[in-house]
Design an enzyme around this catalytic site. Structure first.
Site, PDB file in Angstrom:
ATOM      1  N   ASP A  51     -62.543  28.635 -33.403  1.00 33.13           N
ATOM      2  CA  ASP A  51     -63.704  29.105 -34.166  1.00 33.13           C
ATOM      3  C   ASP A  51     -64.663  29.799 -33.191  1.00 33.13           C
ATOM      4  O   ASP A  51     -64.787  29.367 -32.036  1.00 33.13           O
ATOM      5  CB  ASP A  51     -64.384  27.897 -34.823  1.00 33.13           C
ATOM      6  CG  ASP A  51     -65.393  28.318 -35.867  1.00 33.13           C
ATOM      7  OD1 ASP A  51     -65.122  28.155 -37.064  1.00 33.13           O
ATOM      8  OD2 ASP A  51     -66.468  28.839 -35.485  1.00 33.13           O
ATOM      9  N   ILE A  52     -65.341  30.847 -33.654  1.00 29.56           N
ATOM     10  CA  ILE A  52     -66.271  31.556 -32.749  1.00 29.56           C
ATOM     11  C   ILE A  52     -67.447  30.662 -32.343  1.00 29.56           C
ATOM     12  O   ILE A  52     -68.134  30.958 -31.372  1.00 29.56           O
ATOM     13  CB  ILE A  52     -66.783  32.894 -33.353  1.00 29.56           C
ATOM     14  CG1 ILE A  52     -67.222  32.710 -34.810  1.00 29.56           C
ATOM     15  CG2 ILE A  52     -65.717  33.978 -33.238  1.00 29.56           C
ATOM     16  CD1 ILE A  52     -67.847  33.957 -35.430  1.00 29.56           C
ATOM     17  N   ALA A  74     -65.390  36.677 -39.989  1.00 27.68           N
ATOM     18  CA  ALA A  74     -66.461  36.377 -40.946  1.00 27.68           C
ATOM     19  C   ALA A  74     -65.817  35.934 -42.239  1.00 27.68           C
ATOM     20  O   ALA A  74     -64.638  36.188 -42.478  1.00 27.68           O
ATOM     21  CB  ALA A  74     -67.315  37.619 -41.216  1.00 27.68           C
ATOM     22  N   SER A  76     -66.322  36.543 -46.355  1.00 22.67           N
ATOM     23  CA  SER A  76     -66.897  37.757 -46.944  1.00 22.67           C
ATOM     24  C   SER A  76     -66.744  37.872 -48.465  1.00 22.67           C
ATOM     25  O   SER A  76     -66.618  38.970 -48.972  1.00 22.67           O
ATOM     26  CB  SER A  76     -66.292  38.982 -46.258  1.00 22.67           C
ATOM     27  OG  SER A  76     -64.891  38.905 -46.210  1.00 22.67           O
ATOM     28  N   TYR A 140     -74.198  37.328 -48.245  1.00 18.51           N
ATOM     29  CA  TYR A 140     -73.160  37.924 -47.384  1.00 18.51           C
ATOM     30  C   TYR A 140     -73.722  39.141 -46.645  1.00 18.51           C
ATOM     31  O   TYR A 140     -73.637  39.230 -45.408  1.00 18.51           O
ATOM     32  CB  TYR A 140     -71.938  38.304 -48.224  1.00 18.51           C
ATOM     33  CG  TYR A 140     -70.996  39.252 -47.505  1.00 18.51           C
ATOM     34  CD1 TYR A 140     -70.360  38.875 -46.326  1.00 18.51           C
ATOM     35  CD2 TYR A 140     -70.766  40.543 -48.005  1.00 18.51           C
ATOM     36  CE1 TYR A 140     -69.513  39.762 -45.655  1.00 18.51           C
ATOM     37  CE2 TYR A 140     -69.919  41.427 -47.339  1.00 18.51           C
ATOM     38  CZ  TYR A 140     -69.296  41.028 -46.167  1.00 18.51           C
ATOM     39  OH  TYR A 140     -68.474  41.904 -45.510  1.00 18.51           O
ATOM     40  N   ARG A 218     -66.551  53.732 -56.477  1.00 20.11           N
ATOM     41  CA  ARG A 218     -66.642  53.207 -55.119  1.00 20.11           C
ATOM     42  C   ARG A 218     -65.937  54.147 -54.143  1.00 20.11           C
ATOM     43  O   ARG A 218     -65.151  54.992 -54.542  1.00 20.11           O
ATOM     44  CB  ARG A 218     -65.985  51.817 -55.022  1.00 20.11           C
ATOM     45  CG  ARG A 218     -66.690  50.736 -55.839  1.00 20.11           C
ATOM     46  CD  ARG A 218     -68.053  50.364 -55.258  1.00 20.11           C
ATOM     47  NE  ARG A 218     -68.734  49.336 -56.037  1.00 20.11           N
ATOM     48  CZ  ARG A 218     -69.603  49.572 -57.027  1.00 20.11           C
ATOM     49  NH1 ARG A 218     -69.891  50.814 -57.380  1.00 20.11           N
ATOM     50  NH2 ARG A 218     -70.199  48.578 -57.645  1.00 20.11           N
ATOM     51  N   ALA A 282     -74.166  41.266 -62.760  1.00 21.54           N
ATOM     52  CA  ALA A 282     -75.534  41.459 -62.261  1.00 21.54           C
ATOM     53  C   ALA A 282     -75.480  41.914 -60.807  1.00 21.54           C
ATOM     54  O   ALA A 282     -74.719  41.360 -60.013  1.00 21.54           O
ATOM     55  CB  ALA A 282     -76.304  40.156 -62.367  1.00 21.54           C
ATOM     56  N   GLY A 283     -76.274  42.920 -60.483  1.00 24.97           N
ATOM     57  CA  GLY A 283     -76.381  43.352 -59.083  1.00 24.97           C
ATOM     58  C   GLY A 283     -75.368  44.410 -58.689  1.00 24.97           C
ATOM     59  O   GLY A 283     -75.491  45.011 -57.621  1.00 24.97           O
TER      60      GLY A 283
HETATM   61  N1  LIG Z   1     -62.200  44.279 -46.519  1.00 23.26           N
HETATM   62  C1  LIG Z   1     -63.231  45.084 -46.732  1.00 23.26           C
HETATM   63  O1  LIG Z   1     -63.169  45.988 -47.580  1.00 23.26           O
HETATM   64  C2  LIG Z   1     -64.483  44.941 -45.896  1.00 23.26           C
HETATM   65  C3  LIG Z   1     -65.597  45.739 -46.219  1.00 23.26           C
HETATM   66  C4  LIG Z   1     -66.750  45.628 -45.445  1.00 23.26           C
HETATM   67  C5  LIG Z   1     -66.791  44.748 -44.369  1.00 23.26           C
HETATM   68  N2  LIG Z   1     -65.707  43.965 -44.100  1.00 23.26           N
HETATM   69  C6  LIG Z   1     -65.785  43.048 -42.961  1.00 23.26           C
HETATM   70  O2  LIG Z   1     -64.671  43.305 -42.123  1.00 23.26           O
HETATM   71  C7  LIG Z   1     -64.213  42.096 -41.520  1.00 23.26           C
HETATM   72  C8  LIG Z   1     -62.736  41.910 -41.805  1.00 23.26           C
HETATM   73  O3  LIG Z   1     -62.537  41.885 -43.217  1.00 23.26           O
HETATM   74  P1  LIG Z   1     -61.132  41.449 -43.824  1.00 23.26           P
HETATM   75  O4  LIG Z   1     -61.076  41.975 -45.199  1.00 23.26           O
HETATM   76  O5  LIG Z   1     -60.087  41.759 -42.852  1.00 23.26           O
HETATM   77  O6  LIG Z   1     -61.356  39.863 -43.907  1.00 23.26           O
HETATM   78  P2  LIG Z   1     -60.309  38.678 -43.674  1.00 23.26           P
HETATM   79  O7  LIG Z   1     -60.844  37.481 -44.381  1.00 23.26           O
HETATM   80  O8  LIG Z   1     -58.935  39.133 -44.027  1.00 23.26           O
HETATM   81  O9  LIG Z   1     -60.374  38.448 -42.111  1.00 23.26           O
HETATM   82  C9  LIG Z   1     -61.414  37.721 -41.494  1.00 23.26           C
HETATM   83  C10 LIG Z   1     -60.780  36.879 -40.398  1.00 23.26           C
HETATM   84  O10 LIG Z   1     -61.826  36.179 -39.710  1.00 23.26           O
HETATM   85  C11 LIG Z   1     -61.386  34.841 -39.475  1.00 23.26           C
HETATM   86  N3  LIG Z   1     -62.599  34.012 -39.332  1.00 23.26           N
HETATM   87  C12 LIG Z   1     -63.577  33.817 -40.264  1.00 23.26           C
HETATM   88  N4  LIG Z   1     -64.533  33.018 -39.750  1.00 23.26           N
HETATM   89  C13 LIG Z   1     -64.156  32.696 -38.481  1.00 23.26           C
HETATM   90  C14 LIG Z   1     -64.732  31.914 -37.446  1.00 23.26           C
HETATM   91  N5  LIG Z   1     -65.897  31.259 -37.616  1.00 23.26           N
HETATM   92  N6  LIG Z   1     -64.094  31.822 -36.243  1.00 23.26           N
HETATM   93  C15 LIG Z   1     -62.908  32.482 -36.042  1.00 23.26           C
HETATM   94  N7  LIG Z   1     -62.309  33.219 -37.006  1.00 23.26           N
HETATM   95  C16 LIG Z   1     -62.934  33.338 -38.205  1.00 23.26           C
HETATM   96  C17 LIG Z   1     -60.520  34.495 -40.675  1.00 23.26           C
HETATM   97  O11 LIG Z   1     -59.605  33.453 -40.446  1.00 23.26           O
HETATM   98  C18 LIG Z   1     -59.808  35.838 -40.937  1.00 23.26           C
HETATM   99  O12 LIG Z   1     -58.586  35.917 -40.232  1.00 23.26           O
HETATM  100  C19 LIG Z   1     -65.097  40.986 -42.045  1.00 23.26           C
HETATM  101  O13 LIG Z   1     -66.097  40.739 -41.100  1.00 23.26           O
HETATM  102  C20 LIG Z   1     -65.678  41.572 -43.322  1.00 23.26           C
HETATM  103  O14 LIG Z   1     -66.938  41.032 -43.601  1.00 23.26           O
HETATM  104  C21 LIG Z   1     -64.562  44.035 -44.841  1.00 23.26           C
END
Ligand SMILES: NC(=O)c1ccc[n+]([C@@H]2O[C@H](COP(=O)([O-])OP(=O)(O)OC[C@H]3O[C@@H](n4cnc5c(N)ncnc54)[C@H](O)[C@@H]3O)[C@@H](O)[C@H]2O)c1
Length: 328
Positions: A51-52, A74, A76, A140, A218, A282-283
């Protein structure tokens, strides 16, 4: 370059890791697997499960001599963040700050951060450029903006450079890595699940928006184009000190409506998709489209796969190659 990808076992992180490995960078994927998958980590990268917020992160950074971090870890889901803001601030903000501190104590020069269009909320003016006011409409988006603010401060005070990339809707897949969120909240993989008979129908929120077909519009960006932007951001920011910049990442143009995405999925898969229309949520804004002029000008980034049918075809190809996603 020696790069750590936090969240590299997730959807976008897996493709960014693959792109870094392809060009010969040395990559450490650091991921708790809270939503990610071990099988989504490119075998050429070193994988560390953690974990980070774990203090051991600092040792991993130092031992591997990491020069740059792509920080994607993160959680999300917008709806979850409204119901459980504590969990989101803990994971994304407390975790993000822990990562920033570990990075600056370990000699990391730059951080490329996964931010989001959600930092803008629902602006009236489209397309949205980086000067649009930030006003996240949910926890978020607020957690992402909080880390952006921290990055600006850390650049000025500690010389830690950063590039804050505000993605719009990531979609598509590479040949090996694709989208396998559980639960899945994104439109294209959900429609593909319906096409495969895994879900009975597609749900569309709002068919009375002030758009040509009444559905929300979008901006979709192919995950391979996103990965290319990360490589360019890393290469530029590693050369700087104390500079934090932010760029939108979308394809711009006029975006695509939910109805157009639905038609593209039907065209691509050859399967009729039953639709259940529900009221607007909403939103939710009617239209969200990025202006990506800033990153095009500064880093020469040009999306090569903005055609919707191409994005859907790549997601469909991946779905057919891996019908059960990353499940063993
Ligand atoms: N998918 C999209 O369209 C989109 C759009 C805007 C922003 N984002 C951002 O891009 C990033 C990647 O998105 P994604 O769709 O690949 O998400 P995802 O959930 O597939 O990947 C996120 C990864 O982070 C890891 N993780 C979460 N919290 C953690 C922690 N505390 N310590 C270590 N690892 C942790 C998870 O296990 C996962 O593998 C995210 O930060 C998300 O907010 C994604």
């Amino acid at each position: 370059m020696r790069v750590m990808v936090t969240g590299g076992a997730g959807y976008i992180g897996s493709v960014v890791t693959e792109a870094l490995c392809d060009r010969g960078d040395s990559v450490v994927v650091y991921d708790s697997l809270i939503t990610g998958h071990r099988a989504a980590v490119d075998e050429r990268a070193q994988f560390v499960q953690g974990d980070i917020r774990d203090p051991a992160l600092r040792d991993v950074l130092r031992d591997a001599g990491i020069e740059a971090v792509v920080h994607m870890a993160a959680i999300s889901l917008v709806g979850d963040s409204v119901a459980m803001p504590d969990r989101y601030f803990q994971n994304n903000v407390v975790g993000g700050l822990a990562l920033l501190d570990a990075a600056r104590m370990s000699g990391v020069k730059t951080i490329v951060f996964s931010s989001t269009a959600a930092v803008y909320g629902a602006p009236e003016r489209q397309p949205i450029d980086e000067h649009s006011p930030t006003a996240p409409g949910n926890p978020y988006g607020a957690t992402k903006l909080a880390i952006e603010h921290a990055l600006v401060g850390y650049a000025a005070a500690f010389g830690l450079s950063s590039v804050r990339l505000r993605y719009f809707n990531a979609a598509g897949a590479s040949l090996r890595f694709g989208e396998d969120h559980r639960p899945e909240s994104h439109l294209i993989p959900r429609l593909l699940r319906v096409a495969c008979g895994e879900e009975p129908e597609a749900v569309v929120f709002g068919t009375d928006w002030p758009t040509a077909d009444g559905t929300a519009i979008r901006d979709y960006i192919h995950v391979l184009d996103l990965a290319d932007a990360h490589l360019r951001a890393l290469d530029a920011s590693i050369l700087t000190s104390g500079v934090s910049v932010c760029y939108n990442l979308g394809c711009g143009g006029s975006g695509y409506s939910v109805g157009q995405v639905l038609e593209s999925v039907i065209r691509t898969t050859g399967v009729e998709i039953p639709v259940k229309a529900l009221p607007r949520r909403a939103g939710d804004p009617a239209v969200l489209i990025a202006s990506s002029e800033a990153i095009r000008g500064a880093l020469g980034w040009i999306p090569k796969r903005q055609n919707l049918d191409r994005i859907v075809a790549d997601a469909w190809e991946w779905k057919q190659r891996f019908p059960r996603g990353y499940a063993a």
